[in-house]
Write a protein that holds these residues in place. Structure first.
Motif, PDB file in Angstrom:
ATOM      1  N   MET A  47       5.180  -3.684  -6.866  1.00 15.51           N
ATOM      2  CA  MET A  47       4.449  -4.683  -7.654  1.00 15.51           C
ATOM      3  C   MET A  47       5.231  -5.986  -7.776  1.00 15.51           C
ATOM      4  SD  MET A  47       3.104  -2.205 -10.725  1.00 15.51           S
ATOM      5  CE  MET A  47       2.242  -0.669 -10.387  1.00 15.51           C
ATOM      6  N   TYR A  69       3.194  -3.743 -15.375  1.00 19.78           N
ATOM      7  CA  TYR A  69       4.299  -2.804 -15.286  1.00 19.78           C
ATOM      8  C   TYR A  69       5.257  -3.078 -16.436  1.00 19.78           C
ATOM      9  CZ  TYR A  69       6.075  -6.926 -12.816  1.00 19.78           C
ATOM     10  OH  TYR A  69       6.410  -8.210 -12.463  1.00 19.78           O
ATOM     11  N   ARG A 108       3.895   1.612  -1.085  1.00 18.23           N
ATOM     12  CA  ARG A 108       4.646   1.776  -2.331  1.00 18.23           C
ATOM     13  C   ARG A 108       3.745   2.153  -3.494  1.00 18.23           C
ATOM     14  NH1 ARG A 108       9.848   0.776  -2.546  1.00 18.23           N
ATOM     15  NH2 ARG A 108      10.834  -0.043  -0.656  1.00 18.23           N
ATOM     16  N   LEU A 109       2.563   1.585  -3.535  1.00 19.00           N
ATOM     17  CA  LEU A 109       1.657   1.947  -4.624  1.00 19.00           C
ATOM     18  C   LEU A 109       1.143   3.379  -4.480  1.00 19.00           C
ATOM     19  CD1 LEU A 109      -0.433  -1.313  -5.128  1.00 19.00           C
ATOM     20  CD2 LEU A 109       1.573  -0.526  -6.379  1.00 19.00           C
ATOM     21  N   ASP A 110       1.171   3.921  -3.272  1.00 20.10           N
ATOM     22  CA  ASP A 110       0.770   5.309  -3.067  1.00 20.10           C
ATOM     23  C   ASP A 110       1.870   6.292  -3.441  1.00 20.10           C
ATOM     24  OD1 ASP A 110      -1.701   4.534  -2.214  1.00 20.10           O
ATOM     25  OD2 ASP A 110      -1.228   4.652  -0.073  1.00 20.10           O
ATOM     26  N   ARG A 165       6.895   2.316  -7.202  1.00 23.23           N
ATOM     27  CA  ARG A 165       5.678   1.524  -7.405  1.00 23.23           C
ATOM     28  C   ARG A 165       6.004   0.184  -8.070  1.00 23.23           C
ATOM     29  NH1 ARG A 165       3.616   6.522  -9.394  1.00 23.23           N
ATOM     30  NH2 ARG A 165       3.535   5.664 -11.507  1.00 23.23           N
ATOM     31  N   ARG A 166       6.928   0.194  -9.011  1.00 22.97           N
ATOM     32  CA  ARG A 166       7.269  -1.045  -9.691  1.00 22.97           C
ATOM     33  C   ARG A 166       7.918  -2.044  -8.730  1.00 22.97           C
ATOM     34  NH1 ARG A 166      11.277  -0.293 -14.482  1.00 22.97           N
ATOM     35  NH2 ARG A 166       9.750   1.346 -14.915  1.00 22.97           N
ATOM     36  N   LYS A 175       0.834  -1.209   0.000  1.00 23.31           N
ATOM     37  CA  LYS A 175       0.000   0.000   0.000  1.00 23.31           C
ATOM     38  C   LYS A 175       0.865   1.254   0.000  1.00 23.31           C
ATOM     39  CE  LYS A 175      -3.612   2.356   2.654  1.00 23.31           C
ATOM     40  NZ  LYS A 175      -2.835   3.630   2.708  1.00 23.31           N
ATOM     41  N   PHE A 231       0.077  -7.575 -11.532  1.00 22.64           N
ATOM     42  CA  PHE A 231       0.172  -6.154 -11.823  1.00 22.64           C
ATOM     43  C   PHE A 231       0.672  -5.987 -13.256  1.00 22.64           C
ATOM     44  CE2 PHE A 231       0.720  -6.448  -7.236  1.00 22.64           C
ATOM     45  CZ  PHE A 231      -0.125  -5.447  -6.772  1.00 22.64           C
TER      46      PHE A 231
END
Length: 725
Positions: A407, A428, A394-396, A403-404, A392, A426
């Motif tokens: 994932m 990417y 990292r995706l924010d 973000r990668r 959560k 995911f």
């Protein structure tokens, strides 16, 4: 008084008197040869008691006397260098530790440059090449610990490890090649191996030995930054010697255990770097991490969290070493928990460099490959909680690399921690780093260690649908046939490639934030151009995401300069800025109106602001502008072209009816009337008008240089309005 000590003392005093005062070469030769009987190097040797007394008490005195008499005239008392060879034999054949200390003392005390200094330096080089340094260290392995012994070891340790520095300071440009660090420390490593061989032989003979002095030499050399030179010689030889030999393994374990705590980090890091794999590292270290708190801290904390300079082979050797033995595996489980907690910490994500985050992610994936199902099952709940919290965070993040990482690690870790559940997937972009991390996630063979190999984790993203279909075995059956049919290409029709365009190396951005990042921080000009071309469609397709960064986008586009020869740059920039204004009219229009009166803007930029505001107002005034804006956005991955929604037969029928229909009124629209709807500009018209009108009649807000004087003169905004009109 002991008669042995008295006799030796009288003989030494007489010899020192003769050497100090005599100028007769024959008398000097006979005196030196009489002293050599105490070294056991002549046919008529002195009794062992006298030899021991001479070595312990008087040998250093004789050496200092010989150093004091060294001169060209004194050496020429006998022809053919006889006196020089006899003089040098006392340093090369007597007690090595005393000879080494006197050599170093004489070099440090000699005038620079001088005949005596160079002679002593060359003699020290002969001392090293003759293997006497091994004798110096071997003499300390059998001594009993005591105050005098500890003082002697400290002195020897400083001189042995600091020899290149001492000789370099004294000899300056005349330093011999044997004293260069790149030559001396490999030689020191070979001498340490010789001493270790002597220790092993003594242990086999039932004698007690200590490797404490060797550990101190190794630690001090590594602290001085010479790990590669000395361990580059030690590790390959010890790798062979410890294979299948328990005695050599225990000697190596003891060698590392006795390293002082202040040098433990340097030694362990050098060993991890030099060891070719976890098996060798396990033979060299044993269970050191369970016995030494300092070693445990270095191996499980400092090299994993506080430093991130280790290469991937080093990281695999380190974590593989922890997985090689059942006593060390709890430390691996604890390291995995701490790695996952650090990886998911929002504070660490914000404040640690991206390279360190990649390092921690790779270490986390390697830990997962070494742990078995039972060990993961015991801590599954705790690990999954940390994983979900980290995903959560990292995706924010606003950074695509962060973000990668979230994932990739989420896909692999969820498959290992919860294999029976649905896998996370995911989308990417795959690059070299992604492939490297997915390769680390493949479990190692069971033969590499006692760790239980888990199920293989296959990459779950980045695969094309065609490849997945072929792997599943569905449509692949349609291609099955005889070998001759598959190999024959006579009936194949070549593709028409006349209309193919240039394939770009950069992938088109898929998100508004990616475009913002590419336009501000990217040095890849192809990516910059692709972001500029795709921005308008992404803004209109994702209004919610655009509103989060609308002001940043407006600022970037307003100041954007053409970095490459992009066709229609001004048009693309203007349309993107209009799309941002239409999507978030209140904030962006007010921002542009305020910037219109700000300082340091050119006339061209102020005209652009007025054009954008006018075009955005027209766009908002059209009926159904939001619906049309969404249609102009770039289609998503699962969308279809608009023409596919209308059947072909229906279009044909409508066209035929239109041609056959007779109309009596030629004026007005013959097509379908436009759908009525509210005017979106009504609610935000004030943001377009009032901020501009607020300072319309004020002077001095825009400044430009005078053509005659070159000074900055004020220009009324009404002039810009007049030019615009």
């Amino acid at each position: 008084m002991d008669p042995v000590a008295s006799a030796v003392r009288l003989a030494v005093q007489e010899a020192v008197h003769i050497l100090s005062s005599s100028e007769d070469g024959g008398h000097i030769i006979s005196t030196l040869q009489s002293l050599r009987r105490y070294l056991g190097e002549t046919e008529t040797q002195a009794p062992p008691e006298e030899q021991e007394e001479f070595s312990r008490t008087h040998f250093s005195t004789i050496l200092r006397c010989l150093v004091g008499k060294l001169s060209p005239d004194w050496l020429d008392l006998l022809p053919d260098g006889q006196l020089e060879e006899l003089w040098a034999s006392f340093f090369l054949e007597g007690p090595a530790d005393q000879a080494f200390l006197v050599l170093m003392e004489s070099i440090e005390g000699a005038a620079s440059p001088s005949f005596r200094l160079m002679k002593m330096a060359r003699l020290l080089a002969r001392f090293l090449s003759a293997g006497r340094m091994a004798a110096v260290m071997e003499g300390q392995c059998g001594q009993q610990a005591g105050p005098a012994s500890r003082l002697l070891q400290e002195t020897l340790l400083t001189r042995v490890v600091g020899l290149p520095d001492h000789l370099g300071n004294r000899l300056q440009r005349e330093t011999l090649a044997a004293f260069f660090p790149q030559n001396y420390f490999p030689l020191l490593g070979e001498e340490v191996l010789r001493v270790l061989q002597a220790v092993v032989d003594s242990l086999r003979g039932g004698l007690d030995c200590s490797v404490s002095f060797l550990s101190q030499v190794l630690g001090k050399a590594c602290v001085h930054g010479r790990q590669k030179e000395i361990l580059g010689v030690l590790v390959p030889r010890l790798t062979v010697l410890t294979q299948g030999n328990c005695l050599w393994q225990r000697v190596c374990w003891r060698l590392v255990e006795c390293v002082p705590d202040r040098a433990m980090e340097a030694v362990l890091k050098g060993l991890v770097e030099a060891a070719p794999g976890p098996e060798v590292l396990s033979r060299l270290l044993g269970n050191l991490v369970t016995k030494s708190k300092k070693a445990q801290f270095v191996m499980t904390q400092k090299l994993l969290f506080l430093q991130y300079s280790c290469s991937m082979p080093m990281l695999q050797s380190l974590l593989g070493y922890l997985a090689m033995d059942s006593q060390r595996r709890p430390l691996l489980v604890q390291a995995l928990k701490e790695l996952l907690e650090t990886w998911g910490s929002s504070s660490a994500i914000r404040h640690t460099p991206l390279e360190q985050q990649r390092y921690v992610s790779k270490a986390l994936l390697i830990c997962l490959t070494h742990l078995g199902e039972a060990e993961l099952r015991a801590s599954r709940d705790e690990l999954l909680a940390s994983l979900m919290e980290g995903v959560k965070s990292r995706l924010d993040s606003s950074l695509p690399p962060v973000r990668r990482l979230g994932m990739i690690v989420a896909e692999v870790a969820s498959a290992r921690l919860h294999p029976e559940g649905p896998p996370l997937k995911f989308q990417y972009e795959e690059d070299e780093l992604t492939r490297e991390m997915l390769a680390l996630a493949v479990p190692r063979p069971a033969a590499d260690g006692p760790s239980e190999a888990g199920p293989p984790v296959a990459p779950v993203s980045g695969e094309s649908p065609d490849q997945e279909t072929v792997d599943s075995g569905g449509p692949q059956a349609g291609w099955e046939g005889s070998d001759s049919e598959l190999d024959s290409d006579d009936e194949l029709v070549p593709y028409d490639m006349s209309g193919d365009g240039e394939q770009r190396g950069s992938k088109t951005p898929a998100y508004v934030r990616d475009c913002l990042e590419a336009l501000t921080a990217s040095e890849d000009w192809e990516r910059w151009e692709e972001a500029l071309r795709a921005l308008e469609g992404l803004v209109l397709k994702s209004p919610a995401a655009t509103r989060e960064v609308s002001l940043e986008l407006a600022k970037v586009l307003l100041h954007l300069e053409e970095k490459t020869a992009v066709a229609g740059f001004e048009r693309l920039r203007q349309r993107a800025l209009v799309a941002v204004t239409v999507t978030d009219p209140a904030r962006v229009a007010e921002y542009l109106a305020v910037q219109f009166y700000a300082l340091n803007y050119s006339l061209r930029q102020r005209m652009d602001i007025l054009d954008v505001l006018a075009l955005a107002a027209q766009e908002l005034s059209r009926p159904g502008c939001l619906g049309k804006a969404a249609q102009r956005g770039s289609p998503g991955p699962g969308s279809q072209p608009s023409g596919a929604a209308v059947p072909a037969w229906k279009a044909v029928v409508e066209e035929r009816v239109r041609r056959k229909t007779r109309r009596f009124c030629k004026q007005g629209s013959t097509g379908r009337a436009a759908a009525a709807g509210p005017n979106e500009f009504n609610a935000v018209a004030g943001y377009f008008f009032f901020p501009l009108l607020q300072r319309f009649d004020r002077l001095g807000l825009t400044r430009r240089p005078c053509r005659v004087t070159g000074r900055l003169s004020t220009a009324s905004p009404s002039r810009l309005w007049a030019v615009r009109g």
